[in-house]
Design a protein around this motif. Structure first.
Motif, short mmCIF file in Angstrom:
data_model
loop_
_atom_site.label_atom_id
_atom_site.label_comp_id
_atom_site.label_asym_id
_atom_site.label_seq_id
_atom_site.Cartn_x
_atom_site.Cartn_y
_atom_site.Cartn_z
N PHE A 79 0.62 -0.97 0.12
CA PHE A 79 0.16 -0.24 0.37
C PHE A 79 0.86 1.12 -0.31
CE2 PHE A 79 -3.47 -2.56 0.85
CZ PHE A 79 -5.01 -2.18 0.36
N ILE A 80 2.02 1.40 0.74
CA ILE A 80 2.91 2.07 -0.06
C ILE A 80 3.66 2.69 -1.29
CG2 ILE A 80 4.79 2.75 1.12
CD1 ILE A 80 5.41 1.50 3.13
N GLY A 81 3.35 1.81 -1.92
CA GLY A 81 3.68 1.80 -3.06
C GLY A 81 2.54 2.09 -3.78
N LEU A 82 1.17 1.58 -3.70
CA LEU A 82 -0.10 1.51 -4.22
C LEU A 82 -0.23 3.45 -3.99
CD1 LEU A 82 -2.24 0.91 -5.49
CD2 LEU A 82 -3.68 0.51 -3.55
N GLY A 83 -0.02 3.98 -3.18
CA GLY A 83 0.09 5.22 -2.14
C GLY A 83 -0.11 6.11 -3.60
N GLY A 84 1.95 5.77 -3.10
CA GLY A 84 3.10 6.87 -4.29
C GLY A 84 2.32 6.58 -5.70
N CYS A 86 15.41 1.46 -1.34
CA CYS A 86 16.21 2.11 -1.85
C CYS A 86 15.70 3.25 -3.07
CB CYS A 86 17.27 1.41 -2.54
SG CYS A 86 19.02 0.69 -1.95
N ILE A 87 14.41 2.61 -3.58
CA ILE A 87 13.43 3.01 -4.44
C ILE A 87 12.88 3.94 -3.96
CG2 ILE A 87 11.93 2.17 -6.91
CD1 ILE A 87 13.26 -0.67 -6.31
N GLY A 88 12.59 5.45 -4.65
CA GLY A 88 12.18 5.94 -4.59
C GLY A 88 12.29 7.27 -4.29
N ALA A 89 11.71 8.64 -4.92
CA ALA A 89 12.27 9.93 -5.22
C ALA A 89 12.76 10.67 -3.97
CB ALA A 89 11.01 10.78 -5.01
N LEU A 111 6.86 8.04 -9.96
CA LEU A 111 5.87 7.13 -10.20
C LEU A 111 6.06 5.27 -10.40
CD1 LEU A 111 2.73 6.74 -10.95
CD2 LEU A 111 3.27 8.12 -13.26
N VAL A 112 7.24 5.73 -11.24
CA VAL A 112 7.66 4.02 -11.33
C VAL A 112 8.14 2.93 -10.74
CG1 VAL A 112 9.31 2.94 -12.69
CG2 VAL A 112 7.80 4.55 -14.16
N GLY A 113 9.20 3.96 -9.73
CA GLY A 113 9.89 3.56 -8.07
C GLY A 113 8.86 3.36 -7.02
N SER A 114 7.74 4.28 -7.16
CA SER A 114 6.28 3.29 -6.48
C SER A 114 6.07 2.28 -6.81
CB SER A 114 4.89 4.63 -6.45
OG SER A 114 5.47 5.80 -5.68
N MET A 115 5.30 2.16 -8.04
CA MET A 115 5.15 0.49 -8.61
C MET A 115 5.47 -0.43 -8.22
SD MET A 115 3.33 1.42 -12.40
CE MET A 115 2.99 0.39 -13.21
N GLY A 154 6.16 -5.63 -2.29
CA GLY A 154 4.86 -6.40 -1.27
C GLY A 154 4.75 -7.38 -1.68
N VAL A 155 3.76 -7.08 -3.09
CA VAL A 155 3.29 -8.11 -3.86
C VAL A 155 4.22 -9.39 -3.66
CG1 VAL A 155 2.19 -9.51 -6.10
CG2 VAL A 155 1.57 -7.49 -5.69
N ASN A 156 5.04 -9.67 -3.41
CA ASN A 156 6.49 -10.84 -3.65
C ASN A 156 6.99 -11.06 -2.14
OD1 ASN A 156 6.78 -10.32 -6.54
ND2 ASN A 156 9.52 -9.82 -5.80
N LEU A 157 6.21 -10.49 -1.30
CA LEU A 157 6.63 -10.87 0.17
C LEU A 157 5.04 -11.41 0.64
CD1 LEU A 157 7.90 -7.15 1.84
CD2 LEU A 157 8.95 -9.44 1.88
#
Length: 235
Positions: free
Chosen positions: A42-47, A119-122, A197-201, A207-210
């Motif tokens: 959801f962190i990724g989804l929110g971003g 590591c990934i993110g703005a 946007l790409v980093g959040s995806m 998250g899905v892999n976990l």
């Protein structure tokens, strides 16, 4: 200073999670891992929604769809060609041997999953540039506080491999800080939005892999971030 603070907070969170994880049964660790995955998802989804959705009059509209398709198609192609996933896993296996963690079956997965998450993110890029150009480490300190909580939870469920995500964070953010002067003109508002946007995806994929292991080869999609920045600068 910002990267040092970030790394210290990350390691502190990992050590706290490791200490707590020793007293948690495997059943609870499995539940905690899925809970961590849900939070990361959801962190990724929110971003993603923050950068992709906009209000057009009284309706919601989307933006950046063409950029996403181009970035993920080309980025994944490049990543698969050089097999970044295998390279990062080999680094995890090397750390596993050097730290005497051969008996920890989750070490490499913990290292890779956590490294990709933190590591990934703005925030990592913007904060590092601010630190290098202005000496302003506040953004990286805030990121460090968030990383502390994330890594603490993930370490409690996945084990000590999560703590070693501090190494790629130190190298990645430290390098950007050193070369902040050269990177600053490239990181326009459009480039940062595309990167975020790409980093959040990609974080969503972690998250899905976990929750469902090996669903995505997320590391092989990492070049998508670079393609997104190039796309924003060109178009």
């Amino acid at each position: 200073m910002g990267t040092i603070i970030n790394v210290v907070l990350l390691v502190a969170g990992g050590l706290l999670g490791l200490a707590g994880g020793r007293f948690i049964t495997p059943r609870i660790q499995d539940t905690l891992m899925k809970a961590s995955g849900l939070c990361v998802l959801f962190i990724g989804l929110g971003g993603t929604m923050q950068k992709m959705l906009l209000i057009d009059g009284k309706a919601l509209a989307t933006t950046g769809t063409t950029m996403l398709i181009v970035s993920f198609a080309l980025g994944s192609l490049i990543g698969e060609a050089v097999n970044l996933e295998a390279a990062i896993e080999n680094l995890g296996e090397w750390l596993k041997r050097k730290t005497g963690s051969e008996g920890d079956n989750e070490f490499t997965n913990a290292f890779v999953s956590t490294s990709l998450t933190v590591c990934i993110g703005a925030m990592a890029i913007v904060g590092s540039i601010q630190d290098g150009l202005l000496g302003d480490w506040s953004t990286l300190a805030l990121k460090g506080a968030l990383d502390c909580i994330i890594v603490c939870t993930m370490t409690a469920s996945l084990g000590r491999g999560c703590i070693f995500s501090a190494l790629p964070v130190a190298v990645f953010q430290g390098t950007i800080t050193l070369f902040a002067g050269a990177l600053s003109p490239i990181m326009t508002t459009a480039a940062l939005n595309s990167l975020s946007l790409v980093g959040s995806m990609l974080i969503f994929c972690v998250g899905v892999n976990l929750i469902r292991p090996q669903t995505f080869r997320t590391a092989n999609m990492l070049p998508s971030v670079v393609i997104a920045v190039i796309y924003a600068l060109l178009f």
